[in-house]
Design an enzyme around this catalytic site. Structure first.
Site, mmCIF file in Angstrom:
data_model
loop_
_atom_site.group_PDB
_atom_site.id
_atom_site.type_symbol
_atom_site.label_atom_id
_atom_site.label_comp_id
_atom_site.label_asym_id
_atom_site.label_seq_id
_atom_site.Cartn_x
_atom_site.Cartn_y
_atom_site.Cartn_z
ATOM 1 N N ASP A 144 0.868 -1.172 0.000
ATOM 2 C CA ASP A 144 0.000 0.000 0.000
ATOM 3 C C ASP A 144 0.913 1.234 0.000
ATOM 4 O O ASP A 144 2.112 1.118 0.285
ATOM 5 C CB ASP A 144 -0.894 -0.027 1.240
ATOM 6 C CG ASP A 144 -1.716 1.230 1.397
ATOM 7 O OD1 ASP A 144 -2.438 1.585 0.450
ATOM 8 O OD2 ASP A 144 -1.614 1.877 2.454
ATOM 9 N N ASP A 171 -0.176 5.045 1.053
ATOM 10 C CA ASP A 171 -0.394 6.044 2.095
ATOM 11 C C ASP A 171 -0.415 5.417 3.478
ATOM 12 O O ASP A 171 -1.193 4.499 3.759
ATOM 13 C CB ASP A 171 -1.708 6.775 1.844
ATOM 14 C CG ASP A 171 -1.659 7.592 0.567
ATOM 15 O OD1 ASP A 171 -0.744 8.423 0.451
ATOM 16 O OD2 ASP A 171 -2.515 7.393 -0.312
#
Length: 404
Positions: A197, A199
């Site tokens: 991922d 953020d």
């Protein structure tokens, strides 16, 4: 904490330093020493005439009052260190942050303890709104609540973050880490690829995301509570839930501009850059709920190389928590999803990864560790490392795992 430590929480009025200081002191069972509590009751009790006819903040004797307040603070801190070997100290520390004489006095007061300075930063408009909301009389006498860049080493904490998110960053910087279960089965599994991922996992963009969506919420008059409840989902999903259809395109463009602009200056999550670079380029991918412009801006700001396989919200029809983004990343890498390790910080992403059949390593900091349903949870990617296991990859702890 085994090492004698003083954590000094600095920041301008309205930055939330008192709230953070209390939360850290509670977590560490350390004495809390707040400059306002040490000195303000006495100063507030003095007649205005004794202060030159002005509030003590704006009094002609303000320099002498400042000197006396901090002298009292240092004396209390010195007593705490000599008796309990730790303290959490809260004050603006404006002069101390310049690294001059006042900084030397503070260091002498806490000696021989280790001194960690936390500097609260934030959007000036947000801090002004907080001061207005609390309605403290002393704030009406302040002529300058700005702050210059510190000349000493500090741990910067954004006022935009929730208190729990702030505490997790301070504790990690102070060396108080989450324990790792070194016997977890995840450390014996072999992987063909690592799917990251973006953020909150690679880039510490949580405050930037919150700030951008706060401005979005203010602009469109929607609830911040609804935004927090849907963290980790694509912007188009949030916009679709919060606004009427006729505003979707306009609102999506608006929040994209906010997030791209706010990306400047973002830093990697602790340990993320070296961990990411340790995975061969042919065996890694980034899978984000963000759009291409936002993802590119954040990666560039934090110094990450653009991966060969990069799945954004623009590549899928169903974003997280649907498994489609991770399934697509595995397909593009030419590996089976069950042979992939997903690194995530949000429950929507963890749900998506599990549904795709992937293994999951979670990063605490955006969400509290106890709320993350992953095989292993760490508070920074410096706590683990990727090593070769034949032709495959394997995860292992990188250091001592106990809480200090």
């Amino acid at each position: 904490m085994q090492i004698s430590t003083v954590i000094a929480v600095a920041g301008v009025a309205g930055s939330g330093k008192s709230t953070l200081g209390r939360a850290i002191a509670t977590q560490l069972s350390s004495p809390l020493i707040d400059l306002d509590h040490v000195s303000n009751p006495l100063l507030d009790a003095l007649p205005v005439e004794a202060l030159g006819g002005e509030h003590w903040i704006s009094s002609p004797f303000a320099p002498q009052i400042r000197e006396g307040r901090y002298a009292a603070l240092r004396a209390v801190v010195a007593d705490a260190v000599s008796t309990t070997q730790s303290a959490v100290v809260v004050a603006p520390f404006t002069a101390e942050l310049t690294g001059g004489h006042e900084w030397d006095l503070l260091r002498e007061a806490v000696a021989p303890a280790r001194l960690i300075v936390v500097n609260m930063v934030g959007d000036p408009q947000l801090l002004a709104a907080r001061r207005h909301q609390r309605g403290a009389e002393r704030d009406s006498h302040r002529t300058d609540v700005g702050a210059s860049l510190p000349a000493i080493d500090v741990v910067c904490v954004d006022a935009e973050l929730a208190t729990e998110q702030q505490v997790s960053r301070v504790l990690a910087a102070a060396g108080v880490r989450l324990p790792i279960d070194e016997a977890a089965p995840l450390f014996t599994a072999d992987f063909d690829a690592v799917l990251f991922d973006l953020d909150g996992t690679l880039v510490d963009s949580t405050a930037s995301v919150i700030r951008s969506w706060r401005r979005f919420a203010e602009h469109y008059g929607v609830s911040m509570q609804a935004l927090h409840a849907n963290h980790g989902q694509p912007a188009r999903t949030l916009v679709g839930k919060l606004l009427p259809r006729e505003l979707h395109d306009e609102a999506l463009a608006y929040v994209t501009r906010l997030e791209v602009t706010d990306a400047a200056g973002l830093a990697p999550v602790q340990g993320a850059l070296s961990f990411f670079e340790s995975v061969p380029a042919t065996q890694r991918a980034i899978v984000t709920s963000g759009s291409v412009p936002i993802a590119h801006a954040r990666l560039a700001a934090a110094g990450f190389a653009h991966p060969d396989v990069f799945v954004t919200v623009d590549d899928v029809t169903r974003g997280k928590p649907d498994p489609e983004p991770f399934l697509l990343a595995a397909q593009r890498l030419g590996v089976a999803p069950e042979r992939c390790l997903v690194v995530e910080d949000a429950n929507a992403g963890i749900t998506a990864a599990r549904a795709a059949g992937c293994h999951v390593l979670a990063i605490a900091g955006t969400v509290d560790a106890e709320e993350l349903d992953a095989e292993v949870v760490v508070d920074g990617l410096d706590r683990v490392e990727i090593v070769r296991s034949g032709d495959a990859l394997r995860l292992r702890p990188s250091g001592a795992s106990g809480r200090t």
